[in-house]
Design an enzyme around this catalytic site. Structure first.
Site, short mmCIF file in Angstrom:
data_model
loop_
_atom_site.label_atom_id
_atom_site.label_comp_id
_atom_site.label_asym_id
_atom_site.label_seq_id
_atom_site.Cartn_x
_atom_site.Cartn_y
_atom_site.Cartn_z
N GLU A 99 -5.63 -12.26 6.35
CA GLU A 99 -6.59 -11.48 5.57
C GLU A 99 -6.29 -11.58 4.08
O GLU A 99 -5.13 -11.67 3.67
CB GLU A 99 -6.53 -10.00 5.95
CG GLU A 99 -6.88 -9.71 7.39
CD GLU A 99 -6.67 -8.24 7.75
OE1 GLU A 99 -6.89 -7.90 8.91
OE2 GLU A 99 -6.26 -7.46 6.87
N CYS A 112 -5.46 -8.85 -3.17
CA CYS A 112 -4.32 -8.52 -2.30
C CYS A 112 -4.09 -9.69 -1.37
O CYS A 112 -4.98 -10.06 -0.58
CB CYS A 112 -4.62 -7.25 -1.52
SG CYS A 112 -3.27 -6.73 -0.42
N CYS A 119 3.68 -9.48 11.22
CA CYS A 119 4.82 -8.84 10.56
C CYS A 119 5.78 -8.32 11.62
O CYS A 119 5.35 -7.81 12.66
CB CYS A 119 4.32 -7.68 9.69
SG CYS A 119 5.62 -6.86 8.73
N CYS A 123 6.53 -1.10 11.10
CA CYS A 123 6.13 0.25 10.67
C CYS A 123 5.15 0.84 11.68
O CYS A 123 4.16 0.21 12.04
CB CYS A 123 5.51 0.20 9.27
SG CYS A 123 6.63 -0.40 8.00
N CYS A 126 1.18 1.09 10.84
CA CYS A 126 0.53 -0.05 10.18
C CYS A 126 -0.07 -1.01 11.20
O CYS A 126 0.57 -1.37 12.19
CB CYS A 126 1.54 -0.78 9.30
SG CYS A 126 0.85 -2.20 8.42
N SER A 224 8.06 0.46 -0.26
CA SER A 224 7.49 1.37 0.74
C SER A 224 8.61 2.21 1.32
O SER A 224 9.52 1.67 1.96
CB SER A 224 6.80 0.57 1.85
OG SER A 224 5.70 -0.16 1.34
N CYS A 344 -4.53 -3.32 5.34
CA CYS A 344 -3.93 -4.53 5.88
C CYS A 344 -3.86 -4.53 7.39
O CYS A 344 -3.45 -3.58 7.99
CB CYS A 344 -2.52 -4.74 5.46
SG CYS A 344 -1.80 -4.17 4.14
#
Length: 356
Positions: A99, A112, A119, A123, A126, A224, A344
């Site tokens: 994305e 962005c 990933c 988290c 997310c 973060s 995201c």
């Protein structure tokens, strides 16, 4: 799956930074000014084929064709929000999807970018972590996102004025590709994005925060944190078990001392999880010794696969007031693109679900 970048026989033409192009033309028996011409075609004229590089000799164009490829970013979907935000879902050559988001502000256009396919940081709030990590992106695959977006803006005479490396993935786990991307973006003969108009965000990969502090860059750093202590942060962000909160804060102090630059701490507020007054007071105590810090409060995005709820508006303002009373600068992030799943990983997650 391995997190290694997609390997091909040929590098991507966007993989090389300015110094690497200088070396390449020299090694190939070409005059040094050819590097500037190549950079001009790639980042000023923004062509997508070697045949369009008309002021290069055919022998040089043939060498480029023989040794490099352009990045293939096939547009799977493009959504435009009522606020002007544009979100792209791109397919890479190996059929993975990433994305890229272009956001319109009153001060210019921001992009962005994504640095990994998926990933592994994990988290719990997310969408980017759904499905885990597939692989790192090569530098050219990150660069191509900006070039593609800039081509879109060329149609209206606009330009990318700022970059946030906050898309899918953890930039500091793909550190070298991220640094090479930055070198291409900031070069005056390329897209020439001001360093202070670029922000890289990490979930707290401590060794590479020290490394980044020593890079002698003016690029902004965002961390973060999403919790004021080790116990809660480990529940929300498994990366904290590898790099404990106390070690992260020490790395942040080193960064501030070494660079003299501010750190932005990103804090996603989750209803009845990390958004209470006591959490704000504890966070204020953690940051009180770091005058060059700023807290960006983020109302958590709804993700169907996650079980977090948004913090009520009044509670967000209360959290902010507690920090400001303790002399800690705190702002609330303005939401953009919520009507097109612009946070995201949301669009990619839907795409993965539809494919499966």
């Amino acid at each position: 799956m391995s997190n290694k970048p997609y390997l091909k026989e040929k590098p991507f033409v966007y993989d090389l930074n300015w110094d690497e192009w200088q070396s390449w033309v020299k090694e190939n028996g070409e005059s040094s000014f050819r590097a500037g011409q190549i950079f001009d075609w790639l980042y000023i004229k923004r062509v997508f084929s070697f045949d369009e590089m008309s002021n290069l000799p055919k022998t040089l164009r043939d060498k480029l064709k023989d040794q490099f490829e352009f990045v293939t970013l096939s547009e799977i979907a493009k959504y435009q929000s009522q606020d002007g935000t544009v979100k792209f879902l791109f397919e890479l050559e190996d059929k993975n999807a990433i994305e890229t988001v272009v956001m319109k502000h009153n001060y210019g256009n921001s992009i962005c970018v994504t640095t990994q396919v998926g990933c592994r940081v994990g988290c719990t709030f997310c969408a980017s972590t759904l499905g885990g990590l597939k692989r790192d992106l090569r530098p050219g695959e990150i660069v191509a996102q900006v070039v593609k977006a800039q081509k879109l803006l060329d149609e209206t005479g606009e330009r990318i004025s700022s970059i946030v490396i906050m898309g899918i993935g953890e930039p500091f786990e793909n550190y070298e590709s991220t640094m090479n991307f930055l070198r291409v973006m900031i070069h005056p003969k390329g897209l020439n994005i001001g360093q202070r108009h670029i922000t890289v965000s990490t979930s707290g990969i401590v060794p590479n925060i020290y490394k980044f502090a020593d890079e002698n860059l003016q690029v902004n750093l965002a961390i973060s944190i999403h919790a004021p202590n080790d116990t809660l942060r480990s529940k929300l962000m498994p990366v904290n078990r590898r790099f404990p909160f106390v070690d992260l804060i020490e790395a942040c102090k080193y960064y501030i001392a070494k660079t003299g630059r501010r750190i932005t701490f990103e804090y996603a507020l989750m209803g009845e999880v990390n958004d209470q007054a006591e959490h704000a007071e504890e966070l204020a105590k953690v940051l009180k010794d770091m005058p060059l810090s700023h807290v960006n409060l983020i109302p958590v995005n709804f993700v169907a696969e996650r079980d977090f709820k948004r913090t009520p508006r009044d509670d967000i303002f209360t959290f902010q007031r507690i920090l400001e009373k303790a002399k800690i600068n705190a702002t609330i992030r303005r939401e953009q693109g919520s009507d097109i799943a612009a946070a995201c990983g949301q669009l990619r997650a839907k795409h993965m679900e539809s494919k499966s």
